[in-house]
Design a protein around this motif. Structure first.
Motif, PDB file in Angstrom:
ATOM      1  N   GLY A   1       0.820  -1.208   0.000  1.00 34.93           N
ATOM      2  CA  GLY A   1       0.000   0.000   0.000  1.00 34.93           C
ATOM      3  C   GLY A   1       0.851   1.254   0.000  1.00 34.93           C
ATOM      4  O   GLY A   1       0.478   2.279  -0.595  1.00 34.93           O
ATOM      5  N   LYS A   2       2.004   1.202   0.671  1.00 41.05           N
ATOM      6  CA  LYS A   2       2.893   2.367   0.719  1.00 41.05           C
ATOM      7  C   LYS A   2       3.441   2.685  -0.661  1.00 41.05           C
ATOM      8  O   LYS A   2       3.472   3.853  -1.076  1.00 41.05           O
ATOM      9  CB  LYS A   2       4.030   2.114   1.700  1.00 41.05           C
ATOM     10  CG  LYS A   2       4.931   3.326   1.924  1.00 41.05           C
ATOM     11  CD  LYS A   2       5.980   3.050   2.988  1.00 41.05           C
ATOM     12  CE  LYS A   2       6.831   4.301   3.240  1.00 41.05           C
ATOM     13  NZ  LYS A   2       7.906   4.031   4.234  1.00 41.05           N
ATOM     14  N   TYR A   3       3.863   1.651  -1.388  1.00 39.88           N
ATOM     15  CA  TYR A   3       4.357   1.874  -2.743  1.00 39.88           C
ATOM     16  C   TYR A   3       3.250   2.458  -3.622  1.00 39.88           C
ATOM     17  O   TYR A   3       3.477   3.414  -4.371  1.00 39.88           O
ATOM     18  CB  TYR A   3       4.860   0.575  -3.361  1.00 39.88           C
ATOM     19  CG  TYR A   3       5.259   0.728  -4.813  1.00 39.88           C
ATOM     20  CD1 TYR A   3       6.537   1.148  -5.150  1.00 39.88           C
ATOM     21  CD2 TYR A   3       4.346   0.472  -5.835  1.00 39.88           C
ATOM     22  CE1 TYR A   3       6.892   1.315  -6.486  1.00 39.88           C
ATOM     23  CE2 TYR A   3       4.692   0.642  -7.169  1.00 39.88           C
ATOM     24  CZ  TYR A   3       5.964   1.063  -7.487  1.00 39.88           C
ATOM     25  OH  TYR A   3       6.303   1.244  -8.812  1.00 39.88           O
ATOM     26  N   ARG A   4       2.057   1.896  -3.529  1.00 38.50           N
ATOM     27  CA  ARG A   4       0.945   2.378  -4.346  1.00 38.50           C
ATOM     28  C   ARG A   4       0.680   3.856  -4.075  1.00 38.50           C
ATOM     29  O   ARG A   4       0.493   4.646  -5.007  1.00 38.50           O
ATOM     30  CB  ARG A   4      -0.323   1.561  -4.062  1.00 38.50           C
ATOM     31  CG  ARG A   4      -1.475   1.894  -5.001  1.00 38.50           C
ATOM     32  CD  ARG A   4      -2.808   1.300  -4.558  1.00 38.50           C
ATOM     33  NE  ARG A   4      -2.780  -0.141  -4.313  1.00 38.50           N
ATOM     34  CZ  ARG A   4      -3.833  -0.929  -4.480  1.00 38.50           C
ATOM     35  NH1 ARG A   4      -4.984  -0.426  -4.919  1.00 38.50           N
ATOM     36  NH2 ARG A   4      -3.763  -2.215  -4.197  1.00 38.50           N
ATOM     37  N   GLN A   5       0.686   4.251  -2.796  1.00 36.71           N
ATOM     38  CA  GLN A   5       0.403   5.637  -2.454  1.00 36.71           C
ATOM     39  C   GLN A   5       1.513   6.568  -2.929  1.00 36.71           C
ATOM     40  O   GLN A   5       1.244   7.667  -3.442  1.00 36.71           O
ATOM     41  CB  GLN A   5       0.204   5.794  -0.944  1.00 36.71           C
ATOM     42  CG  GLN A   5      -0.351   7.159  -0.549  1.00 36.71           C
ATOM     43  CD  GLN A   5      -1.675   7.462  -1.229  1.00 36.71           C
ATOM     44  OE1 GLN A   5      -2.638   6.699  -1.102  1.00 36.71           O
ATOM     45  NE2 GLN A   5      -1.736   8.557  -1.980  1.00 36.71           N
ATOM     46  N   GLU A   6       2.765   6.145  -2.757  1.00 33.70           N
ATOM     47  CA  GLU A   6       3.879   6.967  -3.225  1.00 33.70           C
ATOM     48  C   GLU A   6       3.815   7.151  -4.743  1.00 33.70           C
ATOM     49  O   GLU A   6       4.050   8.247  -5.258  1.00 33.70           O
ATOM     50  CB  GLU A   6       5.213   6.345  -2.821  1.00 33.70           C
ATOM     51  CG  GLU A   6       5.510   6.450  -1.336  1.00 33.70           C
ATOM     52  CD  GLU A   6       6.866   5.862  -0.961  1.00 33.70           C
ATOM     53  OE1 GLU A   6       7.629   5.464  -1.872  1.00 33.70           O
ATOM     54  OE2 GLU A   6       7.160   5.795   0.248  1.00 33.70           O
ATOM     55  N   PHE A   7       3.505   6.088  -5.456  1.00 35.30           N
ATOM     56  CA  PHE A   7       3.356   6.151  -6.909  1.00 35.30           C
ATOM     57  C   PHE A   7       2.304   7.192  -7.288  1.00 35.30           C
ATOM     58  O   PHE A   7       2.543   8.064  -8.136  1.00 35.30           O
ATOM     59  CB  PHE A   7       2.969   4.771  -7.430  1.00 35.30           C
ATOM     60  CG  PHE A   7       2.841   4.666  -8.930  1.00 35.30           C
ATOM     61  CD1 PHE A   7       3.799   3.987  -9.661  1.00 35.30           C
ATOM     62  CD2 PHE A   7       1.761   5.220  -9.602  1.00 35.30           C
ATOM     63  CE1 PHE A   7       3.683   3.867 -11.048  1.00 35.30           C
ATOM     64  CE2 PHE A   7       1.637   5.124 -10.982  1.00 35.30           C
ATOM     65  CZ  PHE A   7       2.598   4.446 -11.708  1.00 35.30           C
ATOM     66  N   LEU A   8       1.147   7.105  -6.659  1.00 35.16           N
ATOM     67  CA  LEU A   8       0.062   8.020  -7.016  1.00 35.16           C
ATOM     68  C   LEU A   8       0.378   9.457  -6.621  1.00 35.16           C
ATOM     69  O   LEU A   8       0.053  10.400  -7.361  1.00 35.16           O
ATOM     70  CB  LEU A   8      -1.240   7.547  -6.373  1.00 35.16           C
ATOM     71  CG  LEU A   8      -1.822   6.276  -7.000  1.00 35.16           C
ATOM     72  CD1 LEU A   8      -2.907   5.694  -6.122  1.00 35.16           C
ATOM     73  CD2 LEU A   8      -2.357   6.562  -8.402  1.00 35.16           C
TER      74      LEU A   8
END
Length: 226
Positions: free
Chosen positions: A150-157
């Motif tokens: 989830g952290k990677y997904r949020q950083e990406f967005l």
């Protein structure tokens, strides 16, 4: 007057530094690559690109990178001229020293995002992440989307919400990439997997952009990962 995006590359890199998943996914795929490298780190498989602003920052801070010459893969020559015609004018084709010499703080955005790209709907909404379907057969992550943190997904967005606002040409590039994906998946009669900004996983109808929730364990696996 030419528009210049307001990009703080050092800040962007620091804000988009989390690994895709908790395990080292490269250890799962490298065994299937004759070079012994993770596919995403092998420029003979996936040539990185960098915004011109990135290259200005990188060449001042590291010796890791150089502009692609085209002779880096003698056993599988890169058609640099053809690739250049397919690359936006505001980007450079790049090559690095390889994973054994990687400096993670100086990875390009294209390295950090692989195998993902922003998915932009036909009505111009960035709703989440999807992947580059050209790498379905080789990328372990694509067959294990439920492992993406989830952290990677949020950083990406967070990065791409800002980048696509500051750099309209990047928005256009990803819009047309998403359109190409809709066309490809429509012809194949397939749904597009989406890692949505709401934290969920969805299958998207490429003809309508309608989404249906899906358990990530039910998403397809490919190649040796089936």
């Amino acid at each position: 007057m030419t528009y210049k995006p307001n990009l703080d590359i050092a800040k962007m890199y620091a804000s988009f530094a989390s690994p895709i998943c908790e395990i080292d996914c490269g250890e799962h795929c490298r065994q299937f690559n004759p070079s012994g490298k993770p596919f995403c780190c092998d420029i003979c498989v996936a040539v990185p690109v960098a915004l011109k602003e990135e290259w200005t920052y990188l060449k001042a801070n590291t010796q890791l990178w150089h502009r692609l010459r085209g002779d880096e893969c003698p056993s599988d020559p890169i058609d640099k001229e053809k690739m250049q015609t397919e690359t936006p004018a505001y980007m450079h084709l790049m090559a690095c020293l390889g994973p054994a010499f990687c400096e993670r703080n100086y990875r390009t955005l294209s390295c950090r995002q692989f195998p993902f790209s922003p998915y932009i709907t036909a009505d111009d909404r960035l709703i989440g992440l999807t992947y580059n379907w050209d790498f379905e057969e080789v990328c372990w992550v694509i067959s294990n989307l439920g492992m993406v943190s989830g952290k990677y997904r949020q950083e990406f967005l967070d990065i791409y919400d800002n980048l696509l606002f500051e750099h309209p040409s990047e928005f256009d590039s990803y819009y047309w990439l998403s359109e190409d994906m809709r066309e490809h998946f429509s012809k194949a009669n397939r749904s597009i997997p989406i890692l949505h900004r709401d934290g969920g996983y969805y299958l998207l109808n490429p003809r309508t952009d309608e989404i249906t929730p899906v358990d990530p364990s039910d998403l397809p696996k490919f190649g040796t990962y089936e």
